[in-house]
Design an enzyme around this catalytic site. Structure first.
Site, PDB file in Angstrom:
ATOM      1  N   HIS A 279       0.801  -1.062   0.235  1.00 16.49           N
ATOM      2  CA  HIS A 279       0.109  -0.304   0.184  1.00 16.49           C
ATOM      3  C   HIS A 279       0.189   1.003  -0.278  1.00 16.49           C
ATOM      4  O   HIS A 279       1.873   1.349   0.504  1.00 16.49           O
ATOM      5  CB  HIS A 279      -1.351  -0.068   1.194  1.00 16.49           C
ATOM      6  N   ASP A 291       6.458   0.739   6.694  1.00 14.88           N
ATOM      7  CA  ASP A 291       4.751   0.417   6.892  1.00 14.88           C
ATOM      8  C   ASP A 291       3.613   1.761   5.652  1.00 14.88           C
ATOM      9  O   ASP A 291       3.768   2.680   6.445  1.00 14.88           O
ATOM     10  CB  ASP A 291       3.990   0.635   7.870  1.00 14.88           C
ATOM     11  N   GLU A 325      -5.339   1.762   2.736  1.00 15.11           N
ATOM     12  CA  GLU A 325      -5.264   0.943   3.327  1.00 15.11           C
ATOM     13  C   GLU A 325      -5.155   1.346   5.071  1.00 15.11           C
ATOM     14  O   GLU A 325      -5.951   0.587   5.107  1.00 15.11           O
ATOM     15  CB  GLU A 325      -3.878  -0.242   3.027  1.00 15.11           C
ATOM     16  N   GLU A 326      -4.290   2.607   4.886  1.00 15.33           N
ATOM     17  CA  GLU A 326      -4.463   2.704   6.748  1.00 15.33           C
ATOM     18  C   GLU A 326      -5.496   2.885   7.063  1.00 15.33           C
ATOM     19  O   GLU A 326      -5.820   2.402   7.964  1.00 15.33           O
ATOM     20  CB  GLU A 326      -3.741   3.810   6.953  1.00 15.33           C
ATOM     21  N   ASP A 353       3.150  -6.358   3.434  1.00 14.97           N
ATOM     22  CA  ASP A 353       2.445  -5.955   4.109  1.00 14.97           C
ATOM     23  C   ASP A 353       3.352  -6.322   5.870  1.00 14.97           C
ATOM     24  O   ASP A 353       2.261  -5.373   6.691  1.00 14.97           O
ATOM     25  CB  ASP A 353       1.788  -4.986   3.911  1.00 14.97           C
ATOM     26  N   HIS A 423       3.334   2.859  12.465  1.00 16.16           N
ATOM     27  CA  HIS A 423       2.633   3.687  13.271  1.00 16.16           C
ATOM     28  C   HIS A 423       3.657   4.787  13.436  1.00 16.16           C
ATOM     29  O   HIS A 423       2.092   6.313  14.609  1.00 16.16           O
ATOM     30  CB  HIS A 423       1.499   3.140  12.994  1.00 16.16           C
TER      31      HIS A 423
END
Length: 467
Positions: A279, A291, A325-326, A353, A423
């Protein structure tokens, strides 16, 4: 005599094929480690563009950049697939402290959770109550929760070897905690960051309110693990602490973005499609290198490594860089909807991912027969220390493609350090090892090569020898 000839013929054919496959895998790994592009592409995504929250200017820059890089590879087809995505913005930096007595405060590190509303102008200050899980809120009831900030302090389970299992075990606290607390009159929630180590980085992530009325929604933030420990310790000494936090996030109207797609058309079975992807969007605190910048550039390099290694795929190999995606998965859903409407035949999809760490193998969503076939390829991967071929989760973006015909798989790198960065503001380029990233790209290319060459159908040995 006839049967003996068949057995000998099959044996020599398998031996020759295995030798060819080993040679091709060696070329793939050699090209990735000596002439790879994944690290260079990630450098640009991370350091020249940065965090790529869907709907943002940086996400748009990433779309333009990756499309140009696909075109520079001389692929058979490159295009953008429009998709409407949410646009949530963080606003001014968050601020928080707890107060042990009037005027005596200790600052703590927080960040708004993606999708949260803002605090009132000037911030929110209230008594704070600690729970272990979001289900404990129900046990406390309205009498002990109403008017308070709920602190959900659930650590990830450290004795699970798979850190993704530990993450999955408590991610519901982050996502659903605010909605649950609001039902009992809470005015806000503070959630322990999903991070196995103790540090000062708060980790964001998606949260939702379900069907909760807009007027009843409350702000929600993540607190760093160090500060979660500190706050919990202080609450054990003094149950009457006040907690203050201020955040300025807001949800804006949806905007148009794109999945970025490039493909090599199959030489024999162009209507059979193999997808590899990651992503393109990321959260906004760091630059999204693990990520999922790593998965994006590895997927791009799969197409380049096939060409560089002189391999002409029999089936169409398509790299898809999914958007959103997130905080919505709209890119993955849009791609699957388009594939269904066009009646495209997808036989295999592979997603990366899980960070750019050392690859260990792959997990598969498939039948036992297909898994047995894949596991027969273990000797080819053994020189590269790839050993994990088991059933398991594949990936969020390729999940909507799932049906009875397709095989889904996910790259499985070593997971022990992934949630140190996930994140958070330290998900940055310097934390990605060039060689580990390139090994992942090569492993993905090797699996795609074998899936393309042999397909996903299984043939019984008994049937092979009949006649």
């Amino acid at each position: 005599m006839k049967h003996l000839f068949i057995v000998v013929f099959l044996f020599t054919t398998v031996q020759f094929s295995a030798q060819t496959d080993a040679d091709n895998l060696k070329k793939i790994y050699s090209n990735s480690l000596t002439n790879g592009m994944s690290y260079q592409w990630l450098d640009h995504l991370s350091n020249q563009i940065g965090g790529r929250l869907s709907g943002s200017l940086n996400a748009e820059k990433a779309v333009r950049y990756t499309k140009i890089e696909f075109e520079n590879l001389g692929l058979d087809k490159v295009w953008l697939q429009p998709v409407m995505v949410p646009r949530w913005v963080r606003g001014a930096p968050e601020f928080a402290y707890f107060e042990t007595s009037p005027g005596v405060t200790t600052n703590v590190n927080i960040c708004a959770l993606g999708g949260s509303i803002a605090t009132p102008v000037g911030g929110l200050k209230a008594k704070i109550v600690e729970v272990g899980t979001y289900e404990d809120i129900k046990t406390l009831g309205r009498e002990k929760v109403e008017g308070k900030i709920v602190f959900i302090n659930r650590p990830m389970q450290a004795d699970l070897i798979s850190t993704f299992d530990a993450y999955g075990g408590c991610s519901v606290e982050r996502y659903a905690g605010a909605a649950e607390a609001a039902k009992y009159g809470a005015v806000g929630t503070i959630v322990r960051s999903l991070n196995l180590r103790l540090d000062d980085y708060p980790h964001t992530g998606s949260m939702g309110y379900g069907d909760l009325e807009v007027s009843k929604r409350i702000p929600s933030a993540a607190i760093s693990t160090n500060d979660a420990e500190l706050l919990s310790g202080m609450l054990a000494l003094n149950k009457n602490l006040n907690f203050f936090f201020s955040q300025n996030c807001k949800q804006l109207k949806d905007v148009q973005s794109y999945n970025v797609i490039g493909e090599i058309t199959g030489s024999e079975f162009p209507n059979e499609i193999i997808v590899v992807g990651g992503h393109l969007d990321s959260w906004d605190l760091g630059d999204g290198s693990h990520d999922d910048g790593a998965g994006v550039v590895q997927s791009m390099d799969v197409l380049r490594l096939l060409k560089e290694s002189g391999i002409t795929p029999k089936r169409t190999i398509r790299a898809v860089l999914f958007m959103n995606e997130e905080n919505g998965l709209r890119g993955g859903r849009k791609y699957a909807e388009a594939a269904t409407s066009k009646k495209e035949k997808h036989i295999f999809a592979l997603e990366s991912d899980s960070g750019g760490f050392t690859p260990r193998g792959f997990s598969f969503e498939c039948s036992d027969a297909i898994l047995a076939k894949v596991q027969s390829w273990r000797p080819l991967f053994k020189p590269y220390l790839i050993h994990f071929f088991e059933k398991g989760y594949s990936g969020a973006d390729i999940g909507p493609l799932k049906d009875d015909a397709i095989v889904l798989a996910g790259l499985r790198p070593d997971s022990q350090r992934y949630f140190d960065h996930h994140h958070a503001a330290n998900d940055t380029f310097e934390h990605v090892n060039k060689r580990e990233l390139e090994l992942g790209a090569a492993s993905m290319t090797a699996l795609i090569y074998l899936m393309d060459k042999y397909g996903t159908e299984t043939i019984s040995n008994d049937d092979e020898l009949k006649d």
